[in-house]
Design a protein around this motif. Structure first.
Motif, PDB file in Angstrom:
ATOM      1  N   THR A 174      -7.062   0.747   2.815  1.00 19.09           N
ATOM      2  CA  THR A 174      -6.790   1.967   2.064  1.00 19.09           C
ATOM      3  C   THR A 174      -8.125   2.674   1.824  1.00 19.09           C
ATOM      4  O   THR A 174      -9.203   2.102   2.032  1.00 19.09           O
ATOM      5  CB  THR A 174      -6.137   1.675   0.712  1.00 19.09           C
ATOM      6  OG1 THR A 174      -7.083   0.969  -0.132  1.00 19.09           O
ATOM      7  CG2 THR A 174      -4.887   0.834   0.872  1.00 19.09           C
ATOM      8  N   PHE A 195       0.849  -1.187   0.000  1.00 17.51           N
ATOM      9  CA  PHE A 195       0.000   0.000   0.000  1.00 17.51           C
ATOM     10  C   PHE A 195       0.884   1.235   0.000  1.00 17.51           C
ATOM     11  O   PHE A 195       2.112   1.154   0.132  1.00 17.51           O
ATOM     12  CB  PHE A 195      -0.895   0.006   1.248  1.00 17.51           C
ATOM     13  CG  PHE A 195      -0.127   0.093   2.533  1.00 17.51           C
ATOM     14  CD1 PHE A 195       0.050   1.296   3.186  1.00 17.51           C
ATOM     15  CD2 PHE A 195       0.454  -1.058   3.100  1.00 17.51           C
ATOM     16  CE1 PHE A 195       0.789   1.374   4.367  1.00 17.51           C
ATOM     17  CE2 PHE A 195       1.173  -0.988   4.283  1.00 17.51           C
ATOM     18  CZ  PHE A 195       1.344   0.231   4.916  1.00 17.51           C
ATOM     19  N   VAL A 247      -5.336  -4.053   3.950  1.00 12.80           N
ATOM     20  CA  VAL A 247      -3.886  -4.033   4.094  1.00 12.80           C
ATOM     21  C   VAL A 247      -3.421  -4.940   5.235  1.00 12.80           C
ATOM     22  O   VAL A 247      -2.436  -5.664   5.110  1.00 12.80           O
ATOM     23  CB  VAL A 247      -3.410  -2.585   4.347  1.00 12.80           C
ATOM     24  CG1 VAL A 247      -1.948  -2.550   4.759  1.00 12.80           C
ATOM     25  CG2 VAL A 247      -3.650  -1.740   3.111  1.00 12.80           C
TER      26      VAL A 247
END
Length: 288
Positions: free
Chosen positions: A268, A240, A274
């Motif tokens: 995100t 990310f 994530v």
């Protein structure tokens, strides 16, 4: 700390011997070392002993004693195993030869496989429509309880924007959930995956116990309850960037026996999962 550059400097440890590293501490408003700092510095130490082609996939830690802000922390890394696909490391954090924290971490080489993920709650306010902790001090500082104002006024390298802001002057019991947008402060440098994971680990120790307080918020809060992180686990999934807001989404399935459990996910802004986390914390009512 005012920005992300200062946080990166804090997390980058100094090697003092083979597999022994040393780090300093910075307060976040507590008289003791912030748990997220020890978590992230331990991960930094472990990363220094594994192949650059392997990335942390999970970590599990126990907080043994409160850390002293004025004493350097030494991180001792044990290379438990290095296999064909995974590497395992154990890290013990010490002050004055006393163990204050232990962590086990697994590192995995990149592999291809099928995938799925849970969905992010899309029915929430966006960060542009919310107040940050800094905004709250400016707007409501004259009315905030002293302890809350002091905590919110500490300079941090992260900006937090809670989706739901309870009224500290008129608390009410709420669902056992907590959703907070967060973003790094300052110019964000190019970062490799290990550093991004270390920063995310640091952030993950913020706000977890809020969800466990919410169902009893009329009676209990951080001011009349002794709190401390007892253990912490994380699982890392996808790469990310920190260039936009991210969502910390927590829920508490249980509080009992002076302990509260929080767990959740980090997304995100686009909804990519994530990491996931879980933490049990001490929540001991202070006897009057």
């Amino acid at each position: 700390m005012k920005n992300i550059k200062e946080l990166i400097n804090l997390l980058n440890l100094t090697e003092i011997e083979n597999n022994i590293f040393s780090g300093e501490s910075v307060t976040i408003g507590s008289p003791n070392v912030f748990g997220g700092q020890v978590l992230a510095q331990s991960l930094n130490a472990a990363y220094r002993t594994v192949s650059e082609l392997r990335f942390v996939n999970s970590l599990h830690a126990y907080f043994l004693e409160a850390g002293n802000l004025s004493i350097p922390i030494n991180y001792h890394v044990e290379e438990v195993r290095t296999g064909g696909s995974f590497s395992t490391r154990r890290v013990t954090a010490k002050q004055n030869d006393r163990s204050i924290f232990i962590l086990a971490a697994s590192f995995h080489k990149k592999e291809e496989g099928f995938e799925h993920q849970t969905k992010m709650n899309s029915n929430i306010k966006q960060p542009e429509d919310l107040l940050s902790w800094d905004d709250m001090v400016v707007k409501f500082g004259a009315f905030l309880p002293k302890l809350i104002k002091h905590f919110l006024s500490i300079e941090r390298p992260i900006e937090f924007k809670p989706v739901r802001v309870p009224n500290p002057l008129d608390p009410e019991n709420l669902p056992p959930t907590e959703e907070i947008w967060f973003k790094l402060k300052g110019d964000i440098p190019e970062m490799d995956i290990p550093m991004k994971q270390q920063i995310l680990t640091y952030i993950s120790d913020y706000n977890v116990l809020n969800a466990a307080f919410n169902p009893n918020a009329k009676e209990y809060n951080f001011g009349n309850t002794q709190t401390a992180s007892l253990d912490h686990s994380m699982w890392f999934f996808r790469d990310f960037d920190f260039n936009d807001w991210m969502l910390f989404s927590a829920e508490s399935p249980n509080a009992f026996g002076a302990r509260g459990l929080g767990k959740g996910n980090i997304f995100t802004r686009e909804g990519k999962l994530v990491a996931s986390f879980a933490q049990e914390g001490l929540m001991r009512p202070i006897k009057k």
